[in-house]
Design a protein around this motif. Structure first.
Motif, PDB file in Angstrom:
ATOM      1  N   ASN A 155      59.430  34.917  61.005  1.00  0.00           N
ATOM      2  CA  ASN A 155      60.746  34.425  61.400  1.00  0.00           C
ATOM      3  C   ASN A 155      60.912  32.921  61.185  1.00  0.00           C
ATOM      4  OD1 ASN A 155      63.195  33.999  62.807  1.00  0.00           O
ATOM      5  ND2 ASN A 155      62.821  35.941  63.869  1.00  0.00           N
ATOM      6  N   ASP A 156      59.808  32.197  61.281  1.00  0.00           N
ATOM      7  CA  ASP A 156      59.955  30.736  61.149  1.00  0.00           C
ATOM      8  C   ASP A 156      59.776  30.238  59.709  1.00  0.00           C
ATOM      9  OD1 ASP A 156      57.321  31.339  61.152  1.00  0.00           O
ATOM     10  OD2 ASP A 156      56.826  30.273  63.027  1.00  0.00           O
ATOM     11  N   ILE A 157      59.759  31.153  58.753  1.00  0.00           N
ATOM     12  CA  ILE A 157      59.765  30.702  57.356  1.00  0.00           C
ATOM     13  C   ILE A 157      61.131  30.053  57.104  1.00  0.00           C
ATOM     14  CG2 ILE A 157      59.646  31.426  54.930  1.00  0.00           C
ATOM     15  CD1 ILE A 157      57.851  33.715  55.742  1.00  0.00           C
ATOM     16  N   SER A 158      61.112  28.829  56.595  1.00  0.00           N
ATOM     17  CA  SER A 158      62.363  28.059  56.515  1.00  0.00           C
ATOM     18  C   SER A 158      63.255  28.551  55.378  1.00  0.00           C
ATOM     19  CB  SER A 158      62.037  26.587  56.290  1.00  0.00           C
ATOM     20  OG  SER A 158      61.506  26.430  54.980  1.00  0.00           O
ATOM     21  N   ARG A 159      64.508  28.175  55.461  1.00  0.00           N
ATOM     22  CA  ARG A 159      65.477  28.489  54.404  1.00  0.00           C
ATOM     23  C   ARG A 159      64.961  27.984  53.041  1.00  0.00           C
ATOM     24  NH1 ARG A 159      69.856  31.564  52.857  1.00  0.00           N
ATOM     25  NH2 ARG A 159      68.652  31.326  50.991  1.00  0.00           N
ATOM     26  N   GLY A 160      64.460  26.752  53.075  1.00  0.00           N
ATOM     27  CA  GLY A 160      63.962  26.141  51.840  1.00  0.00           C
ATOM     28  C   GLY A 160      62.824  26.949  51.234  1.00  0.00           C
ATOM     29  N   LYS A 161      61.924  27.416  52.107  1.00  0.00           N
ATOM     30  CA  LYS A 161      60.788  28.220  51.649  1.00  0.00           C
ATOM     31  C   LYS A 161      61.297  29.540  51.048  1.00  0.00           C
ATOM     32  CE  LYS A 161      56.342  27.668  51.512  1.00  0.00           C
ATOM     33  NZ  LYS A 161      55.918  27.054  50.319  1.00  0.00           N
ATOM     34  N   ILE A 162      62.274  30.132  51.737  1.00  0.00           N
ATOM     35  CA  ILE A 162      62.817  31.402  51.230  1.00  0.00           C
ATOM     36  C   ILE A 162      63.430  31.182  49.846  1.00  0.00           C
ATOM     37  CG2 ILE A 162      64.575  33.201  51.596  1.00  0.00           C
ATOM     38  CD1 ILE A 162      63.971  33.030  54.571  1.00  0.00           C
ATOM     39  N   ASP A 163      64.119  30.043  49.666  1.00  0.00           N
ATOM     40  CA  ASP A 163      64.667  29.728  48.334  1.00  0.00           C
ATOM     41  C   ASP A 163      63.544  29.643  47.306  1.00  0.00           C
ATOM     42  OD1 ASP A 163      67.174  29.686  49.367  1.00  0.00           O
ATOM     43  OD2 ASP A 163      67.335  27.492  49.493  1.00  0.00           O
ATOM     44  N   GLU A 164      62.438  29.048  47.721  1.00  0.00           N
ATOM     45  CA  GLU A 164      61.291  28.942  46.806  1.00  0.00           C
ATOM     46  C   GLU A 164      60.771  30.332  46.419  1.00  0.00           C
ATOM     47  OE1 GLU A 164      57.555  26.819  47.926  1.00  0.00           O
ATOM     48  OE2 GLU A 164      58.975  25.186  48.348  1.00  0.00           O
ATOM     49  N   TYR A 165      60.659  31.205  47.421  1.00  0.00           N
ATOM     50  CA  TYR A 165      60.183  32.566  47.138  1.00  0.00           C
ATOM     51  C   TYR A 165      61.171  33.304  46.252  1.00  0.00           C
ATOM     52  CZ  TYR A 165      56.549  31.826  50.631  1.00  0.00           C
ATOM     53  OH  TYR A 165      55.469  31.338  51.316  1.00  0.00           O
ATOM     54  N   THR A 166      62.472  33.006  46.437  1.00  0.00           N
ATOM     55  CA  THR A 166      63.484  33.661  45.605  1.00  0.00           C
ATOM     56  C   THR A 166      63.279  33.254  44.143  1.00  0.00           C
ATOM     57  OG1 THR A 166      64.963  33.483  47.490  1.00  0.00           O
ATOM     58  CG2 THR A 166      65.968  34.084  45.380  1.00  0.00           C
ATOM     59  N   LYS A 167      63.016  31.966  43.951  1.00  0.00           N
ATOM     60  CA  LYS A 167      62.723  31.497  42.583  1.00  0.00           C
ATOM     61  C   LYS A 167      61.464  32.167  42.050  1.00  0.00           C
ATOM     62  CE  LYS A 167      64.604  26.900  42.124  1.00  0.00           C
ATOM     63  NZ  LYS A 167      64.236  25.775  42.981  1.00  0.00           N
ATOM     64  N   PHE A 168      60.479  32.271  42.919  1.00  0.00           N
ATOM     65  CA  PHE A 168      59.192  32.853  42.516  1.00  0.00           C
ATOM     66  C   PHE A 168      59.368  34.293  42.024  1.00  0.00           C
ATOM     67  CE2 PHE A 168      55.378  35.319  43.712  1.00  0.00           C
ATOM     68  CZ  PHE A 168      54.432  34.681  42.933  1.00  0.00           C
ATOM     69  N   VAL A 169      60.107  35.108  42.786  1.00  0.00           N
ATOM     70  CA  VAL A 169      60.270  36.501  42.321  1.00  0.00           C
ATOM     71  C   VAL A 169      61.145  36.563  41.071  1.00  0.00           C
ATOM     72  CG1 VAL A 169      59.829  37.610  44.548  1.00  0.00           C
ATOM     73  CG2 VAL A 169      62.181  36.995  43.936  1.00  0.00           C
ATOM     74  N   GLY A 170      61.957  35.517  40.881  1.00  0.00           N
ATOM     75  CA  GLY A 170      62.777  35.428  39.663  1.00  0.00           C
ATOM     76  C   GLY A 170      61.932  35.413  38.398  1.00  0.00           C
ATOM     77  N   ILE A 171      60.739  34.813  38.501  1.00  0.00           N
ATOM     78  CA  ILE A 171      59.830  34.767  37.343  1.00  0.00           C
ATOM     79  C   ILE A 171      59.530  36.192  36.869  1.00  0.00           C
ATOM     80  CG2 ILE A 171      57.518  34.078  36.553  1.00  0.00           C
ATOM     81  CD1 ILE A 171      57.485  32.037  38.871  1.00  0.00           C
ATOM     82  N   TYR A 172      59.524  37.124  37.815  1.00  0.00           N
ATOM     83  CA  TYR A 172      59.186  38.518  37.479  1.00  0.00           C
ATOM     84  C   TYR A 172      60.430  39.362  37.213  1.00  0.00           C
ATOM     85  CZ  TYR A 172      54.744  36.924  39.209  1.00  0.00           C
ATOM     86  OH  TYR A 172      53.588  36.201  39.383  1.00  0.00           O
ATOM     87  N   GLY A 173      61.562  38.695  37.109  1.00  0.00           N
ATOM     88  CA  GLY A 173      62.784  39.409  36.746  1.00  0.00           C
ATOM     89  C   GLY A 173      63.645  39.844  37.922  1.00  0.00           C
ATOM     90  N   ALA A 174      63.231  39.542  39.163  1.00  0.00           N
ATOM     91  CA  ALA A 174      64.055  39.938  40.305  1.00  0.00           C
ATOM     92  C   ALA A 174      65.289  39.043  40.377  1.00  0.00           C
ATOM     93  CB  ALA A 174      63.248  39.829  41.605  1.00  0.00           C
ATOM     94  N   LYS A 175      66.439  39.671  40.644  1.00  0.00           N
ATOM     95  CA  LYS A 175      67.675  38.892  40.612  1.00  0.00           C
ATOM     96  C   LYS A 175      67.943  38.174  41.937  1.00  0.00           C
ATOM     97  CE  LYS A 175      69.765  42.613  38.520  1.00  0.00           C
ATOM     98  NZ  LYS A 175      68.594  43.261  37.932  1.00  0.00           N
ATOM     99  N   GLY A 176      67.210  38.509  42.950  1.00  0.00           N
ATOM    100  CA  GLY A 176      67.392  37.840  44.236  1.00  0.00           C
ATOM    101  C   GLY A 176      66.287  38.284  45.177  1.00  0.00           C
ATOM    102  N   LEU A 177      66.328  37.774  46.401  1.00  0.00           N
ATOM    103  CA  LEU A 177      65.322  38.178  47.376  1.00  0.00           C
ATOM    104  C   LEU A 177      66.009  38.305  48.730  1.00  0.00           C
ATOM    105  CD1 LEU A 177      62.324  38.745  48.012  1.00  0.00           C
ATOM    106  CD2 LEU A 177      62.053  36.292  48.431  1.00  0.00           C
ATOM    107  N   ALA A 178      66.421  39.551  49.032  1.00  0.00           N
ATOM    108  CA  ALA A 178      67.104  39.778  50.305  1.00  0.00           C
ATOM    109  C   ALA A 178      66.078  39.721  51.439  1.00  0.00           C
ATOM    110  CB  ALA A 178      67.789  41.138  50.278  1.00  0.00           C
ATOM    111  N   TYR A 179      66.538  39.302  52.612  1.00  0.00           N
ATOM    112  CA  TYR A 179      65.615  39.255  53.760  1.00  0.00           C
ATOM    113  C   TYR A 179      66.378  39.463  55.050  1.00  0.00           C
ATOM    114  CZ  TYR A 179      67.571  34.662  54.705  1.00  0.00           C
ATOM    115  OH  TYR A 179      68.454  33.655  54.982  1.00  0.00           O
TER     116      TYR A 179
END
Ligand code: ASP
Length: 597
Positions: free
Chosen positions: A331-355
């Motif tokens: 729960n305490d993963i920050s918005r900024g971190k989530i944005d980073e993870y969204t970019k990370f999954v983008g490398i593998y072709g994911a269009k977003g990262l819902a949470y």
């Protein structure tokens, strides 16, 4: 022999002995009228003191610089109280140098090889690899590698394996990579291929009745290189006859267990076995890192009718996959971190990262303010009932976070499998240091981008079931194949082999290799299978990767004496290199002009 002892082998038990050392000046210091030389050889370091009482030796010590090669004779003595160095195995003693011979001088090395070494960049290290390997860290790794191969040989010799060499100039062996080709001079226009592995030869050795074979074999694959790939690499290649897949796994596992115990004092229990299907379902990877306690949960069935199309689309697509990944206390993963993870999954072709951040589960079902119970941009379009099922299925608790992957199964697996590993490391979730397992029952075939079938392992792998089963349903066929996985890395893999010519033909057919092509390329194998081929199977370990894992190195280049770069060059010898026109003429080769010239 010039020396009596290795520098690094000296300790208090040698006090008062006169020794002769040969080695390199690791570090030189002047101190109150005496010269200190840290002398280094293959076994380590020792401190040599030279004082002005021996003027000749003193003058030479004084003149010596880093990396000079010296022969020193002197007496081992206890260091003065307070000057011991507990970080050095020889740190309780020193050698009082009496005689010095400068065997060779050295230019100042392009980077310091002693404690002043800072990572100067791999390029320069590879260009001067012969110096880089003087560094104790590199030397240790190479020594460790030598111990690994020695232990492996001992283990396999003890179990009755014969070491047989197979050709390096050969024909293409289909392991799925591009071949390195060598033009033939005597048969112009024809080419040898360097082996991608000794696969077919080791199978032929089984037909010859050798029963148990191994080889520490160089393999060549012309692939675009990633961090853990090299164009030439080493396999511990194994093949056996009259053994079941279980037998083969046990003998290979025994080898790994013994290696880790003997060299790292790590004790393994029996390796768990997991089917490929289970590994993909739970970890979205065929080489799951079981140190990480996160798992994926399929939720497509729950979300088929969701108003949120990003989920409903893949949930209704037979080739789609929708998964939830619960991160305890996320729960305490920050918005900024989530944005980073969204970019990370983008490398593998994911269009977003819902949470969804889970604040207070009890608020979901009161219909009024689920949004204060669950914090997420997507929940408006997902019913309470669906949300509750997802919470129940993932076991989410207040304070957790749930990530979602929804797309074609391949994208979801690549992206969420990688995210799982990244989260495991980022959040320090690793539950143990080593997690080995076997992944078994791989699919026989996978579809390529252009809709054809290719082998997941190689075309000689035995499928479960009969020739008819394979012909009727190639997509569903699984193979008697097994991979040994350690900490999320495949360190070895193999299979039982086809020993029946009809099955071999059926597999070639499924792969779109017609009768003619099969005859042209593999007639020797098909012939061999007709002459009493025994049931056989084996596997191969990637030695470089294994040593990398065992030494904690971060790249296989750090455990290979003379590796190549990502662009498959050797920076030291500058191979590959142009050749003279005469050589090309002898080979009947004329180069095409480069585009643009
Ligand atoms: N030849 C296989 C490989 O290189 C290993 C094996 O099946 O034994 O991956």
């Amino acid at each position: 022999m010039m020396r009596t002892h290795y520098c690094g082998s000296l300790n208090e038990s040698f006090i008062d002995q006169t020794v002769t050392l040969c080695g390199w000046v690791h570090r030189r210091r002047d101190h109150g009228g005496v010269v200190f030389l840290d002398m280094r050889d293959r076994d380590g370091l020792v401190q040599v003191v030279v004082d002005p009482d021996t003027p000749e030796a003193f003058a030479l010590a004084d003149k010596s610089r880093s990396e000079y090669v010296l022969k020193i004779t002197g007496r081992v003595r206890q260091r003065y109280a307070g000057t011991e160095n507990p970080n050095m195995p020889s740190g309780m003693i020193e050698v009082l140098g009496k005689e010095i011979e400068v065997l060779n001088t050295s230019e100042t090395p392009p980077f310091p090889l002693n404690d002043e070494f800072v990572n100067v960049g791999e390029e320069i290290r590879l260009k001067y690899r012969f110096l880089d390997m003087r560094r104790p860290e590199m030397l240790q790794r190479m020594r460790f590698r030598s111990q690994v191969t020695s232990k492996i040989r001992t283990y396999l010799d003890r179990h009755g394996f014969l070491d047989v060499e197979t050709p390096v100039l050969t024909r293409a062996t289909p392991e799925g990579a591009r071949d390195y080709l060598v033009p033939s001079r005597t048969q112009q226009g024809s080419f040898f291929a360097l082996p991608q592995s000794p696969q077919l030869f080791k199978q032929l050795l089984m037909v010859s009745g050798f029963d148990r074979y191994y080889q520490i074999a160089k393999c060549f694959r012309d692939e675009d290189l990633r961090a853990d790939r090299q164009p030439e690499f080493t396999q511990i290649d194994i093949e056996t006859s009259f053994m079941s897949d279980e037998d083969i796994m046990n003998i290979a596992e025994g080898m790994a267990v013994e290696l880790f115990d003997d060299l790292l004092n790590v004790k393994f229990d029996k390796f768990p076995r997991m089917t490929y299907a289970e590994a993909m379902r739970r970890f979205a990877s065929d080489k799951p890192d079981l140190r990480i306690p996160l798992e994926l949960i399929d939720v497509a069935d729950v979300l088929k009718d969701a108003a949120f199309k990003v989920f409903a689309g893949p949930a209704n697509d037979p080739k789609g996959r929708v998964v939830a990944l619960r991160v305890p206390n996320g729960n305490d993963i920050s918005r900024g971190k989530i944005d980073e993870y969204t970019k990370f999954v983008g490398i593998y072709g994911a269009k977003g990262l819902a949470y969804i951040k889970v604040n207070d589960i009890s608020k979901i079902n009161n219909g009024v303010d689920k949004e204060s119970g669950l914090q997420s941009p997507i929940i408006k379009n997902i019913s309470d009932e669906m949300l509750q099922t997802i919470i129940d299925r993932t076991g989410a608790q207040n304070g957790d976070l749930i990530f979602f992957g929804a797309d074609k199964a391949k994208v979801v697996n690549d992206a969420m499998g990688a995210l799982r590993v990244k989260l495991g490391h980022d959040l320090n979730l690793l539950t143990c240091e080593w997690a080995p397992l076997w992944v078994v029952d791989f699919p026989m075939f996978e579809e390529t981008d252009n809709g054809q079938w290719t082998s997941v392992h190689h075309p000689f792998t035995m499928p479960h079931g009969t020739v008819e089963d394979l012909k009727n349903n190639p997509a569903q066929a699984t193979s008697v194949a097994y991979d040994m996985v350690l900490n999320g890395t495949e360190i070895g893999g193999g299979s039982l082999r086809i020993y029946n010519p009809d099955m071999q033909k059926a597999v070639f057919e499924a792969l779109g290799i017609g009768e003619e092509e099969a005859q042209e390329k593999f007639s020797f194998l098909l012939d061999a299978l007709k002459f009493g081929a025994p049931p056989h199977g084996g596997l191969a370990f990637g030695l470089d990767r294994l040593v990398m894992l065992m030494t904690g190195a971060t790249s296989i280049r750090d455990v290979i004496a003379f590796p190549k770069t990502k662009t498959a060059e050797c920076l030291m010898t500058q191979a590959p290199a142009p050749v003279e026109g005469k050589q090309l003429r002898e080979l009947g080769i004329r180069l095409r002009e480069k585009v643009g010239e």
